[in-house]
Structures are given as structure tokens and as C-alpha cells.
Design an enzyme around this catalytic site. Sequence first.
Site, PDB file in Angstrom:
ATOM      1  N   GLU A   1      36.614  43.467  41.620  1.00 43.87           N
ATOM      2  CA  GLU A   1      36.678  41.572  41.697  1.00 43.87           C
ATOM      3  C   GLU A   1      35.201  40.549  42.503  1.00 43.87           C
ATOM      4  OE1 GLU A   1      40.210  40.388  42.400  1.00 43.87           O
ATOM      5  OE2 GLU A   1      41.177  41.396  40.556  1.00 43.87           O
TER       6      GLU A   1
ATOM      7  N   GLU B   1      45.884  46.053  42.776  1.00 43.55           N
ATOM      8  CA  GLU B   1      45.217  45.864  44.395  1.00 43.55           C
ATOM      9  C   GLU B   1      47.177  46.036  44.971  1.00 43.55           C
ATOM     10  OE1 GLU B   1      44.829  41.232  45.443  1.00 43.55           O
ATOM     11  OE2 GLU B   1      42.907  41.855  44.703  1.00 43.55           O
TER      12      GLU B   1
END
Lengths: 671, 671, 671
Positions: free
Chosen positions: C304, C150
Site C-alpha cells: 500500500e 496490517e
Amino acid sequence: MQHPLPGHILYGGDYNPEQWSEDVWLEDMRLMKLANVNMVSINIFSWALLEPKPGHYHFEQLDRIMDLLHEHGIAADLATATASPPTWMSRLYPSMLPVTREGIRMSHGSRQHYCPNSPDFRRKSAELVQLLAERYAKHPALKMWHLNNEYGCHTAQCYCDNCAEAFRVWLQERYNSLEAVNATWGTNFWSQRYYEWEDILPPRITPAQNNPGQTLDYWRFMNDSLLGCYRIEEDILRAVTPNVPLTTNLMVAFKPVDVYDWAKQMDIVSFDMYPAPGTLPSWNALQHDLMRSAKEGQPHLVMEQSPSQVNWQPQNPHKRPGQMRLHSLQGVAHGADGILFFQWRQSKAGAEMFHSAVVTHESNEHNRIFQQAAQVGADLAHLSPVVTGASTQADVAILLDWENWWAVEYLPGPSDRLRYMEMIGRYYHAFHQQNVGIDIVKPESDLSKYRVVVAPLLHMLRSGVPQNLENFVDKGGTLLTTFFSGIVDENDHVGLDGYPAQLRKLLGIHVEEFDPLTPAMTNTLEIKEGSLAGSYPCELWGELIHTEGAHTIGVFGSDYYAQQPALTVNAFGAGRAYYLATQSTQELLDKLAQDLCQQANVTAVLPIDGDIEVARRITSTGESVYFLLNHTQQEQTVTLPQGNFTSILDEKAVSGQLTIPAIDVIVLKTR
Amino acid sequence: MQHPLPGHILYGGDYNPEQWSEDVWLEDMRLMKLANVNMVSINIFSWALLEPKPGHYHFEQLDRIMDLLHEHGIAADLATATASPPTWMSRLYPSMLPVTREGIRMSHGSRQHYCPNSPDFRRKSAELVQLLAERYAKHPALKMWHLNNEYGCHTAQCYCDNCAEAFRVWLQERYNSLEAVNATWGTNFWSQRYYEWEDILPPRITPAQNNPGQTLDYWRFMNDSLLGCYRIEEDILRAVTPNVPLTTNLMVAFKPVDVYDWAKQMDIVSFDMYPAPGTLPSWNALQHDLMRSAKEGQPHLVMEQSPSQVNWQPQNPHKRPGQMRLHSLQGVAHGADGILFFQWRQSKAGAEMFHSAVVTHESNEHNRIFQQAAQVGADLAHLSPVVTGASTQADVAILLDWENWWAVEYLPGPSDRLRYMEMIGRYYHAFHQQNVGIDIVKPESDLSKYRVVVAPLLHMLRSGVPQNLENFVDKGGTLLTTFFSGIVDENDHVGLDGYPAQLRKLLGIHVEEFDPLTPAMTNTLEIKEGSLAGSYPCELWGELIHTEGAHTIGVFGSDYYAQQPALTVNAFGAGRAYYLATQSTQELLDKLAQDLCQQANVTAVLPIDGDIEVARRITSTGESVYFLLNHTQQEQTVTLPQGNFTSILDEKAVSGQLTIPAIDVIVLKTR
Amino acid sequence: MQHPLPGHILYGGDYNPEQWSEDVWLEDMRLMKLANVNMVSINIFSWALLEPKPGHYHFEQLDRIMDLLHEHGIAADLATATASPPTWMSRLYPSMLPVTREGIRMSHGSRQHYCPNSPDFRRKSAELVQLLAERYAKHPALKMWHLNNEYGCHTAQCYCDNCAEAFRVWLQERYNSLEAVNATWGTNFWSQRYYEWEDILPPRITPAQNNPGQTLDYWRFMNDSLLGCYRIEEDILRAVTPNVPLTTNLMVAFKPVDVYDWAKQMDIVSFDMYPAPGTLPSWNALQHDLMRSAKEGQPHLVMEQSPSQVNWQPQNPHKRPGQMRLHSLQGVAHGADGILFFQWRQSKAGAEMFHSAVVTHESNEHNRIFQQAAQVGADLAHLSPVVTGASTQADVAILLDWENWWAVEYLPGPSDRLRYMEMIGRYYHAFHQQNVGIDIVKPESDLSKYRVVVAPLLHMLRSGVPQNLENFVDKGGTLLTTFFSGIVDENDHVGLDGYPAQLRKLLGIHVEEFDPLTPAMTNTLEIKEGSLAGSYPCELWGELIHTEGAHTIGVFGSDYYAQQPALTVNAFGAGRAYYLATQSTQELLDKLAQDLCQQANVTAVLPIDGDIEVARRITSTGESVYFLLNHTQQEQTVTLPQGNFTSILDEKAVSGQLTIPAIDVIVLKTR
């Protein structure tokens, strides 16, 4: 002192040719003539261009701009360019950058990134001003000096070590001794006593609230610090060009800057006027009346207004057609002798590229905004011979006081809902509705020329003020004051003989308790008889009052002070003193204003009915010029008093019934 | 340990004569006698006056104050003056100043500007306390020591390097090894593992959320750090004046300070009570019950309350007539043996000049506020011989736990709408409505003396607590607990055998999922039969529950757990354990409380109907004193049980029907 | 490049066995098989475990994890572990920690506490990646590299001195000369001109707003800085393991990270998908379409998603039954070839202990969450042979542009109500309702394959874009663009020939003024005839438009541009260009989308009625697979077109009427 352009209402705006190539400059001259522009403000943010390296100055471009203006018969309001230092100054003098209350040092990259107490800033800006003054002293385009820009905008408070040191010096001058500081600030409370000057700090971030005396003095000090910057420039300019008038653009009634202090140092008061969408016409009128009153009635200037939309409100709609013109002429009606814009030509880049300008991004004259500006230019040209230099006259004074503002809004305090200027605005609005002349003056002013004096929320009574008010009433004046008045002296110390202290005798009342209300709490003001008879909702504040000679006009309707006084009047000498102990509706205030005017024999400047603002200017030959301003969305028809009038803007004869279109204005003089 | 004034309910307040000239002091004595004052707290913020220069002490003024009090028969609650260091300390010891989570160091200029882990602060304050203790050990006015002031107010957390170092020491003591810290905090997640003690920091500002274990330990550590400051003073004072009782003023149920930990170190629990306008009477009662319970039923003191308005709420209305008196007597009703004010005489300057005081700015006795205070003084004098030292009795206990509070409100978490104390307040209110005696105790307490135990939001189960609850129910007790209980252990580790972990057997349920609701999501609690039958709106929380032996009283009305259990009861040993899986209305809670009391045979302290709070104190001779408190705006008429009573305050005989005026109180004893 | 698991839709999630003892790992393997898991992401936050001391590496535990996965036939998406440095790095390299705009340096204790321009961070992370790559290059479990995690989450901007220095280097590369920087940023305004590179700073806190050019370049620079970190790792991994595909998990359409730039460097695009409760299905579809389009139609991965509740929304309700499965299959429908979770097993401690996981705190398979995950695993296994690698097809393109996003949301600007992605979402929703294929592409893309192109709020016209749009329309395409488009060039300079600059000819209009509306201001769009006839409420924006060849479809209903154009269409070459000058209702947009599709002959991927989302994937053999997704709370019955279909998930034959249960999906292929 010489008027910059005798016989002319100034018209123009901020001109930043540095953003454009020189071929654009000539087009600017053509368009300026088309719009009747006669003065522009230049050089405001040019320091970085003038001094690209420390001590290396380049004035050639500015020379060309000055020459160009002169060639085209346009006057220069020449700025000193000190409002934003070059980026290299931050590197050479990092302590020049302002510091927040939390200790965070700002960076350059926007504007006005200087601490007003920075010795480096002060020295370097003085150096620049000296050079500018000498270079352009004899230039024929130079008609006015524009010192710095919007002092206090963005950096009205700084908490750096320079400021701390300067604050101590300021306190030494004010109080002489540390003991006096301790006494004034009440430092025996909370273990705050100072034993060394060096322990005194600005009101930086602390675990709980800062000392109120310290906070009040810091407001005073910062106002003086900013004014100190002004005065450094002023001294230089007065020495070199004693006959060129000085101004700086103030920012309406802006809390950090005490307009009355500043006006003393300025030859012409000017200010920037950016009403938010939906602002009441009376609010704008109030700002003009303040600026004019600050210089004892001498005409002021609108140094900046936006031709249409701005870029820094949350949302930025355009000014609707007619609105900018109406605002401009309202300014003239209230004493302005100049209407200027920010800015002349809209930027294509940078922080204000979406702020409107007279010349829009389209770069031509074929659009609504330019054409409206040109019409205002034409209107002002019509008005110039009659109106320039004309005075005003006021029977009503509203007292406004910066120290009171700083003190009464200290938090935490009795209520975080107290907004001093909003309160001033409410009372101003009520009298403005009567179309009477209004001045906005300090409590110490000579009040003898007024018939009605209004002192909303006069929390702080400086030495001499109670006597001034007593004298005024004693000689026949009508005074109106309100709740939470007469509480502290100039040291922010509460009087200990019962509120409202030295006003107790004048008002004939004793306030045992003041009771700030939460938003959920309301009350009513009950008036049994007379022209005000009725029941009016109240909010914000209640008080427990005992009369001591005053007559009770109205009482509270509920709560533990139900049936106790809420509105009183006391006969004092030849006059009367009113006290209103709560915040009621605008309806009540309007009626009260009407009543007071009637009793005090204060009449409208022109007796007409209808939803029209009327303001008057009086020429040096004593002739009255009436501005009839229709702020509504509907046309309004009014009946003029007996007599024949000339409508100045279209040079038509007018009498009897007169129709004013929506968002429009008619200017009359007696034929 | 000796009671400060045996046989007397303490009455007085913070007294700051340093703010006034000595002639005012004599007038204060006159007015104190008029108001029946018998004790004042002095010296609270006097450090700057006592030690004007480092190591130079001046106690002369304090000597005079102590002597004056003694001369007038007024006891001194003598403060150690350590709550706010002199300004010169910030200069000499800049690391003494507290630092925010963002790393910003505070300045002096308000109060309590010290880091509790500052070695300089601790050394200098200990020095001062030692000198004070020795100087006044034998002074006859000295009746109680007041350590520091409102520990944790304003600076309950500090993130400076001193704190970082102290935090490491604290962790070493708690965990012995770094490995244990890593295991407890779960540092294998997010690469947070520590390999050196010096890498551990307070939970300073970080890019994402701080570790919850670290955060919980920081709450514990800061509570211990503040208590550490207290204990330094305690040790000195116990050594020098072993017979003078010690207190410090706690601040209601204040999240940073675990009242139960602190009460252990105090001889008399005292606290400051400043309910906001509109606070429920039950909320005030809860605070008193907590303070009394924290010292196992021993009477507590209200060390500060305001005579009327304060100055630090957003708006500060006065306490309405009767309200302060009603609050004062409610305090006595719930176990207080002292009612003191902040402050005696209203300041004329400084941060709290608009905070009300017994002696107002008018400086005399002729006003509502002083007169009401004098009446309370008279009332307490009436009550003193009967009530002083009287005990209370409770059948109901509500479990309150600071570590649980810290853990359950950690964010980001399942819901930012969880407010632990608000939840405690809701359940307290329901039982308070029944006029039963209530204690507020820790989960580890001996519960055998209670019939009903309520454990709202008992998220954290420390070691021993599940067994304690099982024992209580097993022996016939009635337990009520709620959603999100039984989730973590004292290390903030989630149990892995199905929620609610070790309460699963006791409650007879298995919670498969807890479902925090957004404000837009609602549900209902549907109860088909029995005294609770009805449909009740729910919010905040839902759960997916399977019974494992429990009986389902009510179910959810909608969503994916519709018709599944929402309110259950489980027979366990001789008792019963209830579980409520959502937040329903106060109506449901009130009915549930009524039901539980009925089932557990818990009765009101005095069986009367009507909207009246009744509380009881029991004298050493076993006599009951009943306080009938009317918090409503209407007078209330109640029917007393059989028997003859004496109304203590007016010494009248009373029986049968009794009318209690609005905002008033009647205190009865059996004749 | 090799697909990680050819023929398999990837299924699994983040696996953090370091949090558990090794006996738990075996149970994990059992449960993974039960849930049809075939790939897990490991090692994401393991740096602290891998390098406990500077330069001392321990890979043994990771070896065991890799071996275990391999033994159980589960592929490893092996993370480089660089997303969160060990705590000791903060001590050794304090300048590695990020700094806020205010100059506050962050601490470790959460995650991602590194400045992307820190030389220390870059050197140390490269060292780790090199060692990992070499150690696991040949490991049979290694199927994909997961770089960092991320990027930009939490620390998307840093203002430290490292960043300042890197910013200058970046500017030198972009602009070559300081003069060019000055010209681009328009620094002649506000005295901002730079004379030395070293005076250029990141847009740190300043007294007023930062320069917009500087701000835009800082967004570009920070995106490049983060990408620079990625590329360091990329270079190492490509050198050591040239055949292992690289990915990193992007974060939906996240303002700081330009997905198009990043996708170029990635072999497989993956992203994290956390819709808030109540998010529209079209919003989720938009994200998938973007990720797929960013890699030119190649299947992407959901790296995710949460099995049920998360822990970082204000409140965190569970995903309702069926919702996670529906979202997962919607992802596959829009081009995803992998569905993974954060995380496999729910933590018992640490910052995300209340974030749901496939294996809940109950640690077994007997609960709703695990069972639903297992069903999705089974569903994907059914789909894998048919769908893996299948492509999509789109007739409609929506233009999305990160630089435009950064520029148009600069504040202060014309309106703080402009939300670029929200605007994209409104137009996407309208076309998504038509069940047509949609790509999300950059303005410079090859548009020839589309029939309709939508360009909401295309404020910035980079060089080449106007021509690209003209070519598209000229050849028969249909273009729709909106207000405030065509205002600035890539240097953020406003065009000076009348808005919308180079789009003026294509659109056949001239925008004289744009008028941002306050929330209190509204207007209407009035359309007299045609399929859109009606009166539609408008808000947010108005414009004063003159047509220059365009046909006016609708006009404004009120204000000073009443009856002036609000919706226009211009015939240009073989196509048409629409312009909508305000924000109207979704109803209007939906109708407009329907109209445009009809005119441009764009049809639904499967012609059925009803409130059902339909999406199509096309296998390598050209067969269509249709996903019929019912996002509503009611079952929906639709009529299939002629022909026989097979429902893949249950392998049933289907034709004619088909009922899809609430929150459910049916996947069809032609038999």
C-alpha cells in the site's frame, strides 16, 4: 526513647540483599566498612519473601541478614515490609487493590498496590508486623523500626467501595450529623443534598467539578487513612518493643501527607530527598527546616537520597562531582542527624536497575560514586562527636498548612496558577538569602519565640489562627502575609464581612476584589520612597484594596486599581503587619526580607558577605557549629568575623579570609 | 403567548435563596429594588430539596419564595428543577448515571448527572414538573417557565445501554430499514455491515476511528435526545399553563445543541453568555444575532451572564469597569429584551463560591460590582419604554448549520485545523465591521429578504439547499462561499461529479483537488487589480481550481497551483456568486465584505466613521434606536448624520459631533 | 514457490468493489487497463459480507469479482478477510474484543476489533480461511494470498483475560519454571515474586511502573500472538494451495511487529508505506532496505501507498506533482518488485472517504492523480523486463533489533529522549548519503559479507552477538557502535563487570558512567586532527569513559568528563571498532560515514557527484541498473562515469553530463 546510635550521625542506605547471592553479602560488609556505613534499612519490600503462602512465614533469610549486620557492627533500620503485598493477596483479596477516580482497579506488578482502607490489607499487614516485632524484639542489630515505606506514594487517593464506606465513618466522626455535612459542603447548591449516609461517595468522576467541601474532606480523610495504617503498625510495635524508635520515610512536602500530623506519631522524623536537577539550594534547605520543625527542632534523618542519577525523571543526569556531598552536609547543617541512600547496591534487574547506588554495577570501590560516598562517610564520622544531637535556632517562622494547601489549590477556582508550595518557596528563599534561622510551622504554633512570621497565601483561617497572629504582632512581632489570605474558614466557607475577614483589623485593610491575572496580564508595584523604592514587575494576581488604618508602602502601577495599595503595613500593638497583594519579583521579596529582618533585629547566624549559605547548629554545651556551603560553580572567598575557628572536617585552624571551593563546604567551630 | 413583563426589559438573575436563612431573603428584596430587578430565576437546582425522599414532596419553602417575590413585585422565571436529580436517585436508578465513551459511569456529586435517555430520569422528572405546574399554575409571581438548565452542559453525550437502545429506535425512525443504515454509513467498508439492529452501538471506544456516518447520526440523535427531555416537560407545561411562556437557557453556539431545532419549541429564546477575557466584541454580537435569528427576529433574553469574574476559566480576572454594562447594552442593541445574571447573591460555599454575583461576599451595596449592576438596572429602566419588543433589520445573512458543523469537524479528516464556528466568526467579524444588520440563519431559510448571503465552509449540502442558493443569486443576490464547500450531502456522502457538486454551476468553478496545509505551509492570494488589489498571506487550505464560467479575481502565489484561481466570482442570473478557496487574513475579509456591501447596496445602519459598533432596533412605530458602542480603551468622537437626536440614557439632546467615552455606550433616537 | 506474475513488476492496489454497484466494476476494468494495472488486492474487509450470519457463507459476489479480474487479465492478491470480524461476532463472543491496559473493552464500529489470543476469533477466522482456500484454490485469478491485514495495527497490545492466560502459557514455554521467571524479572525487588502461575498478569495499569522484564516479555509475547494468528492461516493455506505464495502487509519498521520473525513465514515480504509530509528520502530508503533484507535480498512489495493525500495525518496535503512517482521508483531501486496503492477507487462514504485513490471522486481519468498513476504504470511496464527479480548488493550493514528496541525504550529509564528507530535513521542517513548499498540486519546475522557494520544503541547483547561482532572485526571488518550499548543481556539483566560488558575488549574502553542529558544540557565533541577535525555540538547523552587500549579520536569539550574520550577506535585483529559516546550532529555522522567507507574500501554504486540518490539493482545476468533519483526541488546535473548508458524509461542513449529534473528519476543501464 533511645537514639538509634548515640553519638553517631547515621550513615548508610536501603540494603536489599535478597536480590543477591549470599557471597555478595560478605563483599557488601567489606564495602560498608570502607564507606563508614553504620546503619542500613532492610526488609522494605520483603513481604513476598517472608510470606510466600498465606499464613506461611519464612524468616530464616532475614535472620541471617540481621545476624550478619550485627556481626559487622552495622545497625538495622528494620522495615515492616508492608509497603507491597505479595501477588497472591491480589487474588485472594481483589478489593485490596486501589481504584482510580474513574473506577479503574489497579493491578499488582509494580509496588504499593493496596487501598489504605482495605480491611484485608490492614489485617494481613498487622499480622506480619506482629510476627516481625516478636521475632526481632531482642535482636541486637535492631535499632529502629521503619514502618511501611513512603506512605501515599503512588496511591495517595483511592476511590473504591472500601474507601467510600470508610469515608462515611470518618465523616460521621467529624460531623456527627448528616445535616452538618450538608451545611459544611453547601449541598443546597446544585441539588447535592444528602439524605442518607450511604449516598455519600468519594469525589469520583462526575460530569462537572466535585463539591469543594467534599474534596477538602477527602484530602483530610485520605491523609488520616494512610496515617491509620501507620498507627496500626505503631500500636503493635510500641507494645512489643517500647524502647525501639519508630520512623517512616516521609516524602518532602508532599501534598497528600500532612507532615505535622505524622510527626506527632513518629519518634524520629525521616524523609526522602530527591531534588530534580537544577533545584535551588534554598528549596532543599526548606525541606530540611520543615522536617526538623515538624518534630519541634529534634534532629531528623534523610532516609533516602540518590548517590548520583535516578531513573524516574524524564532524563536522569548524574549529580555532578561534589553535589551529593554538598547536599548531604547541607542536610546536617539544617538539623539532620542521618544521611542514608537509596540504595546500597545497584540492581541488575527490575524497575530501578538504572537508579544509582553506592555500589555501582561495577561492583567495586574503584569509581567516582563509591569514592564520593566514602568521603561523605568519613566527613560524617568527623562531625559525629560534635554535631550529633545538636539543635538549631530560628528567629523567623514561615507558616505552612496542609489544609490550606488542599483548599487553595481546589480547581476550578479563581486561578489555576496558584501553587502554594511554590509560594512558600519564594518567601523561604528570600529569608534564606539572609542566612537567618528559619522554622516552618503550623499557623496554630506558639509564635512567641519568633521575631518575624511569614504567612504566604494564608487562604484558610482555622479557628484560633487570627487570634494567634494578632497576639504575635501585638507583642511586637512582625508579620508578613499576602494576597488571597483570610478568605475561608476551616469549613471552606467564605467570610461575609469583607476580605480578609478576621485579618482585616490586624492588617488594617479591606480587600474589595481579588483579581487573578492571565499570563498575558501584568502590572507593576510602585514604591516611591524608602529602602524598597522602585518599580517592580508583578504578575499572577491583583487586588482592589482600601486601607483601614494601614500605611500604603507601594501601589499598583496600572489597571483599574492603579495607584491603589499593593503593599501595606499596619501598626498593631507593639508590632507591625505587612500585606503584599500581588506576586512580584524575587528581587522585591529579597529586599523586603532584608528590611523586615533589619527592623525586627534578626541577624545572620554568622555575619559574612558573599554568595555562601551559612547554617548553624548549636551543641548541647551551647557551642555553635557553622556550615559554610558554596553552592556556586566558583570558589568564594569570605571574611570571617573576629575570632579563631577550627575547620572540623580537616581539623585546621582558620581565621580572617577563607576560601571555599566551588560545590564544597567548610564546617567551623569556635576554637 | 404573553410577554412575561410587557413593556419591561427583564432584569435580574438566578436567585438561590435556599442557600441562605430567611432573614437574608428580606435583605435580598431590598437590594433587588435598589438594583431595579424585575425578574429572577428560581428553583433551578432544587430537586433535592423538593423531593427529599422518593415520592415525598415539600414545596413549602418554594411557596414562601414565590410569595415573597410577588409581595415585592418581582416576577418569577420558575425553573422545573430537573437539571440535577437528588443523590438518592443514583442509588435507586444507577443506570440513570451517564457513561463515557470508554464505558465509565459517572457519579453524582457535581451536577447534571443524568443520561438524557434514562427512562427513570424521564419518568421522575416528568412527575416533578407535573406537580410544580399544578401547584404554581395560578401563582401571580409565575411569569415564565425555565425548563431544566443548560441542556447538554457536561453531559452532551452518553454511551450507556439506554442510549444504545434509544439510538436504535431513533435510527429505525429515520431510516426505516437496516439496509438504509448500512447504505448511509457505508458499512461495506471495514466489514462494518449490520445484520441485526441490536448490533448497532453508540460510537464507543474502538481500536481505530468510528464510522463517520454513525458519528454524525449520533450527534443528531443526542441533540434529539436532549430535546426529547425538553419536550416531555413542554407537553406537561403547555397542558397545565398554556399561557405561561416557556424557555430554557441555551449556551451560545454550542456544538451539541442545534439552536434552530430548539428555538421552534421555545416561546422565548434565552441563552447564557460567558465570553472569555479578550473575546472580540463581534463574537458576542454574533451570539446575540444568532439567538434573535433563531426565533425569526423575536427579542431574546440573556438568561445568564456574570456580573464580573467567573470561577471556571483557567484564570478568572474581573470584568473591567464598564465592561459588563457595555456587554449588557450590546445585547439589547442586538435584540435582547432581558439581561439576567448568574447569580444574585454570591455563595459562601460550594462549587461556585468564587463566581461573582450581584451581591458580593460583602453582602452590601457599597462596592463596584453592585453599583455597576444597579446602574445597568437604571439604564434598562430608561430603555424599557422605547426598546421593549423592538425589532431589528438585516441585509446580510450568514449561514450556520449544525449538521454541517458535526460533519466537517469529524476526525480524522482532511485537516484537524478546521474550526467551523471560528470560520463563521471570521466572516461575521468582517461584516460586523461594516455596521450592517446581520442575521444568522440556516441554509434552508427564506433568503429573499437579504442582499448578501455568506456561507463559510458549507461542506454539507442538504437537499434543497443548492436550489435555495441558486434562487437567491438568480434573483440578484450576492453569495460568498469558501473552500471545502459542496462536498457531501446530508448522508455525508461525497458527490461524484466533481467538487463542489451542485454548487459547481452556481459558482462556475470545478475544484479538482483540495489541499489542507500543515502549519508550516503557507501561500499567498494575489489580486492584480480593483479595490482588493494586493498580496495577502494565506494558510490552512489550498485548492486546485478550474473555472467554468467564473471570473478569476485572485490567484495563488505559489505551490503547484500557483497562478491558478483562489478567489472567483460568477455571474449567475441577476446576481453574483463568490468563492474563496483559502483562508486569508482578516484584512482581506474586511475589504471583501466592504466591497460586497457596496456592490449589493448594503449600507451601515447609521453612517458614521470611527471605531464604534453601531446597532439598531426599530420600534413598533418604526422609529430607529441607535446604540453606539465604544469597545475600545480610548474615547471616540464621531460625527452624527444631519438631524437631531436624543440620548435616551441621560435624556439629552445631541447632534453633530459626539464623544463616546472608553468602554461606554450612547443610545440615540431621532428627536 | 512461484512468483505471482513472473517478469512483471506488480502494479495495482486495494480494490473494494463491494462499495459500488456492478456497473462501476466494468468501468474499473477499463480504467485499470488504462493505468497498466496487473494485480489488485481484494476481499480485505469482506468478512461481514461473506458470513452475514454465523456459519452462513455467501461467496457469490466474490466469485463474480474473481471472474471479472480473470476475464480482464488482472491477477488477484486474495485476502483472507480476517482483519475485521462481523459485528455479530462481538455479540456472540464479547471476550473477542480487545481490552486496554486500563481494562476498558473496545467495541466494534471501526476495524480490527479482535484480541489476537481470542479462541473464538482464532476458530472463526480459521473456518473462513479454510472455506476461502478450498473455494478459490483452482481459480485462475488467484496469484497470491494476502493474510489478514496490517497485523497489530490499532490492536498491537491487548490486556484481557485471554491474553493473561496465553501469556502464562507462553512464559511456561519460554522459562519452564516459575522460578526462572522470577529470576529473570528480578521479582525480589518490590515484593513482586510469583508463587503461582495464575498470579502472573499482563502489564496492566499499576500504581507505579511495571516490571521491565515483564514488559519486555509482553512485547515478545504479543508479537508472537499476532504471528500465531498468521500461522493458523498459513498452515491452512499451505495445505490447500501449496503453490500460491503467501504474504501479509507489514507496516514499515513498526515497534510491535518484529519484521525478521515474520519474514521467515512469508513467501514474499510486503509492506505499507505512508511517509508523512517532509519525510527524508533516506527514511523511505531505509524501510525498503529493511524489507528486502528481512527476506535476505529477495524482492519485496509495496502493498500500500497513497496516490496522493491521506486522511489520518493531522493535516493531509497532497503529494506534490512527481512525488508519488519518485517514491514508487525509489522503492523499485531499493528492491521492490511491486507497487500497489490503497486504494483503487476513492470511497464516497466511510472512514476513509477523504483518503486519495487512483480513481478520485471525479470517477474519471481526466485529472492529475489518475494521470500520474497511469504514468507510473507505464514506467513500471518499461522496467519490468529488465528489473523484475533483480537483486541488490551491500557492503554496509546496519544492525536493527526488535528486542533491543523494546528494552531500550522502556520507561521510566535513563532518558525518555531515546528513540531507537530515530537513531537507526540518523546512521542510515549518513551512509545513504554515500550512495553505498546498505542492508538492515539482525545482530546475529552472518556479517562476513559486509565491510562496515553499524550498531547504533546496541543496548541489549543477546547470547552470541558479542562473539559475532568480534569475529567480524577480527577478520578485518569495521564496526561502529554508540553510547548505551552493551548494557543488558537478553534477560534485560545488566552486566556487572563494567559497561559495555562483553564489548569492552572489542572496543577497548570502559564506560564508568553514562549521563543522560536534559534538553537544557549540551556538550561538544572536540577532534583535534584528521579528516574529522573540528568541534561538533552534542546533546542527549554523555559518558565517562576510560580507554583500555582504544585510541581516542575525540573528547568531550566540557562538564565533568571534559577532555575525556567521546569518540574512540580500537584495533582488534585485522579490523577496527569505533565507539561514539554521544549524539552529535548529522554533519559529524556524515563525515564519519565517509571516513569509514573510505577506510573500508566501500565505494558508491555509481561514482557521481551532486545531490542525487543512486541505487543499483543487478539483473540475473549480472547487469547493473542504476536509479538516479532527484529528491530536490531543483534540477541536478551530474557527470556519468566513462561509458555509454541507456535510459530505460525513455529508451534513449545517455553519456557524459546528465540533467535530472526536480522530483524526477532516470534509470540507466549500461548499453
